[in-house]
Every structure is written in structure tokens, then in C-alpha cells.
Design a protein around this motif. Structure first.
Motif, PDB file in Angstrom:
ATOM      1  N   SER A  22       0.803  -1.226   0.000  1.00  0.00           N
ATOM      2  CA  SER A  22       0.000   0.000   0.000  1.00  0.00           C
ATOM      3  C   SER A  22       0.833   1.271   0.000  1.00  0.00           C
ATOM      4  N   ILE A  23       2.166   1.155  -0.141  1.00  0.00           N
ATOM      5  CA  ILE A  23       2.947   2.387  -0.174  1.00  0.00           C
ATOM      6  C   ILE A  23       2.668   3.126  -1.478  1.00  0.00           C
ATOM      7  N   GLU A  24       2.867   4.419  -1.437  1.00  0.00           N
ATOM      8  CA  GLU A  24       2.508   5.298  -2.554  1.00  0.00           C
ATOM      9  C   GLU A  24       3.422   5.102  -3.757  1.00  0.00           C
ATOM     10  N   ALA A  25       2.919   5.461  -4.931  1.00  0.00           N
ATOM     11  CA  ALA A  25       3.713   5.418  -6.158  1.00  0.00           C
ATOM     12  C   ALA A  25       4.945   6.299  -5.979  1.00  0.00           C
ATOM     13  N   GLY A  26       6.094   5.826  -6.409  1.00  0.00           N
ATOM     14  CA  GLY A  26       7.340   6.565  -6.263  1.00  0.00           C
ATOM     15  C   GLY A  26       8.116   6.166  -5.024  1.00  0.00           C
ATOM     16  N   ALA A  27       7.474   5.453  -4.104  1.00  0.00           N
ATOM     17  CA  ALA A  27       8.154   4.961  -2.905  1.00  0.00           C
ATOM     18  C   ALA A  27       8.441   3.480  -3.092  1.00  0.00           C
ATOM     19  N   SER A  28       9.463   2.997  -2.420  1.00  0.00           N
ATOM     20  CA  SER A  28       9.799   1.582  -2.504  1.00  0.00           C
ATOM     21  C   SER A  28      10.340   1.115  -1.164  1.00  0.00           C
ATOM     22  N   GLY A  29      10.391  -0.193  -0.988  1.00  0.00           N
ATOM     23  CA  GLY A  29      10.889  -0.788   0.243  1.00  0.00           C
ATOM     24  C   GLY A  29       9.793  -1.547   0.954  1.00  0.00           C
ATOM     25  N   ALA A  30      10.111  -2.019   2.147  1.00  0.00           N
ATOM     26  CA  ALA A  30       9.165  -2.772   2.961  1.00  0.00           C
ATOM     27  C   ALA A  30       8.729  -1.916   4.146  1.00  0.00           C
ATOM     28  N   LEU A  31       7.435  -1.968   4.469  1.00  0.00           N
ATOM     29  CA  LEU A  31       6.895  -1.160   5.564  1.00  0.00           C
ATOM     30  C   LEU A  31       5.911  -2.000   6.367  1.00  0.00           C
ATOM     31  N   TYR A  32       6.116  -2.043   7.687  1.00  0.00           N
ATOM     32  CA  TYR A  32       5.273  -2.815   8.589  1.00  0.00           C
ATOM     33  C   TYR A  32       4.776  -1.912   9.707  1.00  0.00           C
ATOM     34  N   LEU A  33       3.562  -2.178  10.203  1.00  0.00           N
ATOM     35  CA  LEU A  33       3.065  -1.408  11.346  1.00  0.00           C
ATOM     36  C   LEU A  33       2.418  -2.321  12.368  1.00  0.00           C
ATOM     37  N   HIS A  34       2.337  -1.822  13.593  1.00  0.00           N
ATOM     38  CA  HIS A  34       1.804  -2.587  14.730  1.00  0.00           C
ATOM     39  C   HIS A  34       1.193  -1.614  15.723  1.00  0.00           C
ATOM     40  N   ARG A  35       0.041  -1.970  16.261  1.00  0.00           N
ATOM     41  CA  ARG A  35      -0.554  -1.176  17.336  1.00  0.00           C
ATOM     42  C   ARG A  35      -0.810  -2.089  18.519  1.00  0.00           C
ATOM     43  N   ASN A  36      -0.318  -1.653  19.686  1.00  0.00           N
ATOM     44  CA  ASN A  36      -0.544  -2.364  20.935  1.00  0.00           C
ATOM     45  C   ASN A  36      -1.018  -1.330  21.938  1.00  0.00           C
ATOM     46  N   GLY A  37      -2.293  -1.396  22.317  1.00  0.00           N
ATOM     47  CA  GLY A  37      -2.885  -0.358  23.156  1.00  0.00           C
ATOM     48  C   GLY A  37      -2.906   0.941  22.366  1.00  0.00           C
ATOM     49  N   SER A  38      -2.287   1.982  22.895  1.00  0.00           N
ATOM     50  CA  SER A  38      -2.229   3.261  22.191  1.00  0.00           C
ATOM     51  C   SER A  38      -0.862   3.481  21.532  1.00  0.00           C
ATOM     52  N   HIS A  39      -0.009   2.477  21.584  1.00  0.00           N
ATOM     53  CA  HIS A  39       1.352   2.573  21.052  1.00  0.00           C
ATOM     54  C   HIS A  39       1.387   2.038  19.615  1.00  0.00           C
ATOM     55  N   VAL A  40       1.808   2.883  18.667  1.00  0.00           N
ATOM     56  CA  VAL A  40       1.931   2.495  17.259  1.00  0.00           C
ATOM     57  C   VAL A  40       3.409   2.435  16.908  1.00  0.00           C
ATOM     58  N   ALA A  41       3.811   1.345  16.255  1.00  0.00           N
ATOM     59  CA  ALA A  41       5.202   1.192  15.832  1.00  0.00           C
ATOM     60  C   ALA A  41       5.255   0.889  14.341  1.00  0.00           C
ATOM     61  N   PHE A  42       6.269   1.422  13.678  1.00  0.00           N
ATOM     62  CA  PHE A  42       6.547   1.150  12.279  1.00  0.00           C
ATOM     63  C   PHE A  42       7.942   0.551  12.174  1.00  0.00           C
ATOM     64  N   GLN A  43       8.119  -0.351  11.213  1.00  0.00           N
ATOM     65  CA  GLN A  43       9.430  -0.844  10.825  1.00  0.00           C
ATOM     66  C   GLN A  43       9.542  -0.658   9.328  1.00  0.00           C
ATOM     67  N   SER A  44      10.725  -0.280   8.873  1.00  0.00           N
ATOM     68  CA  SER A  44      10.932  -0.177   7.431  1.00  0.00           C
ATOM     69  C   SER A  44      12.275  -0.789   7.063  1.00  0.00           C
ATOM     70  N   TYR A  45      12.331  -1.323   5.847  1.00  0.00           N
ATOM     71  CA  TYR A  45      13.549  -1.893   5.297  1.00  0.00           C
ATOM     72  C   TYR A  45      13.780  -1.271   3.928  1.00  0.00           C
ATOM     73  N   GLU A  46      14.949  -0.676   3.741  1.00  0.00           N
ATOM     74  CA  GLU A  46      15.327  -0.083   2.469  1.00  0.00           C
ATOM     75  C   GLU A  46      14.234   0.824   1.905  1.00  0.00           C
ATOM     76  N   LEU A  47      13.642   1.620   2.770  1.00  0.00           N
ATOM     77  CA  LEU A  47      12.573   2.533   2.375  1.00  0.00           C
ATOM     78  C   LEU A  47      13.176   3.733   1.648  1.00  0.00           C
ATOM     79  N   ALA A  48      12.632   4.071   0.502  1.00  0.00           N
ATOM     80  CA  ALA A  48      13.142   5.184  -0.295  1.00  0.00           C
ATOM     81  C   ALA A  48      12.001   5.808  -1.069  1.00  0.00           C
TER      82      ALA A  48
END
Length: 132
Positions: A22-48
Motif C-alpha cells: 500500500s505504499i505510494e507510487a514513487g516509494a519503494s521498500g518494505a513497511l510494517y506497522l503494529h498497534r498495541n494499546g495506544s502505542h503504534v510502531a513502524f518498521q521499514s527496510y530499504e525505504l526510499a
């Protein structure tokens, strides 16, 4: 016992979600998200992102930054290239990247923030790990 009978949400955990598709056109890489309670975390790999500053991902309801000014994550690579990933709370909830950031082999980033959003009605992306 009082109140409405039935289940009551005590703690929310979305598990890790792969939103790379679901990343936007022109962007590349891997993107992950997680929500636990009110805490949101993202991880990215080679995001550009090509062509300078722009949207990487539109953060869905339930995962948006709780601060009206958004969140900025500064980045310094091994090559001393600096920039930032910016979570813009605005009405769109766009995740953007400054123009100085470029994907490079093996790049990894983990960042997090608190949200005031209610838990989402549906989860984005595909499941990586089951909720705890």
C-alpha cells in the motif's frame, strides 16, 4: 457486575501488519506497522522515495499520530546522510520522507509514537504476527 453485558476491550493488539503493498507510487521498500494499546510502531527496510519529498504511506484511522503537530523521526545513516521520516497527523495522516533520505542496502528503521485514535474497525495490509 454492572453496565452492558458482553465482551469489553481491555487491551488492543493488531499484531504486526505488512503494508508494503500500500505504499505510494514513487516509494519503494518494505513497511510494517503494529498497534498495541495506544502505542503504534513502524518498521521499514530499504525505504526510499524518488523525486524528493513526498508521501510514502497514508496512515489509516486507528494508527494515526496522537499529537496534532505529528511526529518527526531524525535519521543518520552510516554514510552520514541525514534526513527524517515525518508522520503528519493532518486530515490525511500521510507518512512522508525528507529528500535527503535514500534507500540503501540493508537499511532498517524502527520508530513509534502514541495515538489517541480508537482501535480500527479493520486492519490494513496482511498479518505477519498474530496479536499477543
Amino acid at each position: 457486575r454492572s453496565g452492558t453485558p458482553g465482551w469489553r476491550l481491555i487491551a488492543y493488539d493488531s499484531g504486526w501488519r505488512d503494508v508494503s503493498a500500500s505504499i505510494e507510487a514513487g516509494a519503494s521498500g518494505a513497511l510494517y506497522l503494529h498497534r498495541n494499546g495506544s502505542h503504534v510502531a513502524f518498521q521499514s527496510y530499504e525505504l526510499a522515495i524518488s523525486g524528493g519529498v513526498g508521501a510514502i504511506y497514508l496512515v489509516p484511522d486507528g494508527f494515526r499520530c496522537g499529537d496534532s503537530s505529528g511526529a518527526t523521526v531524525p535519521i543518520v545513516t552510516a554514510a552520514a546522510v541525514t534526513g527524517a521520516v515525518i508522520v503528519n497527523i493532518g486530515s490525511v495522516g500521510a507518512l512522508t520522507m525528507s529528500s535527503a533520505i535514500q534507500g540503501y542496502n540493508g537499511s532498517f528503521l524502527l520508530w513509534s509514537y502514541e495515538t489517541r485514535d480508537t482501535p480500527p474497525a479493520s486492519l490494513p495490509g496482511t498479518q505477519i504476527t498474530a496479536p499477543a
